[in-house]
Design a protein around this motif. Structure first.
Motif, PDB file in Angstrom:
ATOM      1  N   LEU A   1       0.910  -1.124  -0.024  1.00  0.00           N
ATOM      2  CA  LEU A   1      -0.059  -0.306   0.020  1.00  0.00           C
ATOM      3  C   LEU A   1       0.765   1.270   0.027  1.00  0.00           C
ATOM      4  N   VAL A   2       0.755   2.025  -0.900  1.00  0.00           N
ATOM      5  CA  VAL A   2       1.505   3.403  -1.041  1.00  0.00           C
ATOM      6  C   VAL A   2       0.525   4.618  -0.561  1.00  0.00           C
ATOM      7  N   GLY A  33       9.464  -3.490 -10.199  1.00  0.00           N
ATOM      8  CA  GLY A  33       8.822  -4.947 -10.526  1.00  0.00           C
ATOM      9  C   GLY A  33       7.692  -5.308  -9.717  1.00  0.00           C
ATOM     10  N   ARG A  34       6.950  -4.601  -8.961  1.00  0.00           N
ATOM     11  CA  ARG A  34       5.963  -5.120  -8.192  1.00  0.00           C
ATOM     12  C   ARG A  34       4.647  -4.402  -8.760  1.00  0.00           C
ATOM     13  N   ALA A  35       3.551  -4.788  -7.919  1.00  0.00           N
ATOM     14  CA  ALA A  35       2.248  -4.254  -8.366  1.00  0.00           C
ATOM     15  C   ALA A  35       1.698  -3.653  -6.903  1.00  0.00           C
ATOM     16  N   VAL A  36       1.324  -2.458  -7.087  1.00  0.00           N
ATOM     17  CA  VAL A  36       0.927  -1.700  -5.687  1.00  0.00           C
ATOM     18  C   VAL A  36      -0.388  -1.100  -5.740  1.00  0.00           C
ATOM     19  N   HIS A  37      -0.937  -0.690  -4.438  1.00  0.00           N
ATOM     20  CA  HIS A  37      -2.286  -0.089  -4.205  1.00  0.00           C
ATOM     21  C   HIS A  37      -1.867   1.390  -3.893  1.00  0.00           C
ATOM     22  N   LEU A  38      -2.634   2.481  -4.598  1.00  0.00           N
ATOM     23  CA  LEU A  38      -2.212   3.710  -4.144  1.00  0.00           C
ATOM     24  C   LEU A  38      -3.422   4.154  -3.449  1.00  0.00           C
ATOM     25  N   ILE A  39      -3.093   4.881  -2.399  1.00  0.00           N
ATOM     26  CA  ILE A  39      -4.150   5.362  -1.276  1.00  0.00           C
ATOM     27  C   ILE A  39      -3.898   6.814  -0.806  1.00  0.00           C
ATOM     28  N   GLY A  40      -5.005   7.644  -0.443  1.00  0.00           N
ATOM     29  CA  GLY A  40      -4.839   8.864  -0.037  1.00  0.00           C
ATOM     30  C   GLY A  40      -5.391  10.063  -0.390  1.00  0.00           C
TER      31      GLY A  40
END
Length: 273
Positions: free
Chosen positions: A7-8, A75-82
């Motif tokens: 989670l970013v 190289g990763r998959a992320v979720h953006l939050i905020g």
């Protein structure tokens, strides 16, 4: 359920990660997301708290944001939050050379359709005076940036931004709004009244109407804008107890719920590693 992908957290206008207040020998560390990172990591979730220039435009902020995520999660998959959803939307749609994949964006009371408060300020003060006001913010501990974010957030400019920044069909978009009624001495009372007159229910900074983007997950009631990142007004909570009215919003519980939602709704239907 905990998501397997990071989670970013992306702050909005005038936001930060952590700042120091006071002399260096006794400086006090203040987090923009107090307690939230610790609560998520205690549940085995990878978390990155980012920082971009507090008052720069979403376009300039997005270019710095992508570098920070690349450095940590290439190289990763992320979720953006905020609340920095505009930065994230620009990153997703326009910055395609990034080295990570975005699975989802969850925005929290983000002004996707602009702000009538910003419209009011530019009409009342004019562009030149607004630039002067923006420059004064550089004296604050969080006052980095060029001040261009404010004009970017007029309703006219946001209509243009939305036309030029369509959603990516491969990314899931979610949003939350918030609303409350400020007390007599509340610092957001003035802005709340202006936004309410023009846009309806709001959290003192962003209206529920402007917060809608993608799949709208709901409106947090009796929650002010500053409470959304974990800042709790102790006096307000105590007063609510005295009056027999519980403040139901618990920031860490809310963000743990977002993590659970992303794990179940996004990752169960995705093949990302």
């Amino acid at each position: 359920v905990s998501p397997r992908n990071p989670l970013v957290f992306c702050h909005g206008l005038m936001g930060f990660d952590t700042i120091s207040i006071g002399p260096s020998s006794m400086a006090m560390q203040i987090s923009h997301w107090p307690g939230i990172k610790d609560a998520l990591e205690a549940n085995g979730i990878e978390v990155l708290i980012t920082r971009v220039p507090a008052t720069s435009s979403p376009i300039d902020r997005a270019k710095i944001l992508v570098e920070q995520i690349d450095a940590r999660f290439a190289g990763r998959a992320v979720h953006l939050i905020g609340r920095g959803g505009l930065d994230c939307r620009y990153l997703i749609t326009h910055l395609k050379t990034r080295r990570f994949r975005v699975l989802s964006l969850t925005t929290i009371s983000c002004p996707h359709h602009g702000s009538s408060m910003v419209d009011y300020l530019f009409t009342a003060l004019g562009r030149k005076r607004m630039q002067t006001v923006s420059s004064l913010l550089n004296w604050l501990p969080i006052g980095d940036g060029d001040g261009n974010a404010f004009e970017f957030l007029t309703t006219t400019n946001m209509r243009r931004f939305n036309e030029e920044t369509p959603n990516d069909p491969d990314v899931k978009y979610f949003s939350w709004g918030a609303m409350y009624e400020p007390g007599l001495l509340d610092p957001w009372r003035w802005s709340h009244s202006i936004i309410k007159e023009n846009e309806g229910p709001n959290d003192g900074v962003v209206s529920v109407q402007s917060a809608h983007w993608g799949t709208y997950l709901g409106t947090l009631e009796d929650v002010g804008h500053s409470n959304l990142t974990g800042w709790v007004n102790t006096a307000r909570h105590k007063w609510a107890q005295v009056m027999g009215r519980e403040v139901k919003f618990k920031p860490t519980t809310f963000y743990l719920g977002i993590a659970d939602h992303l794990a179940r709704v996004v990752e169960e239907n995705d093949n990302a590693p």
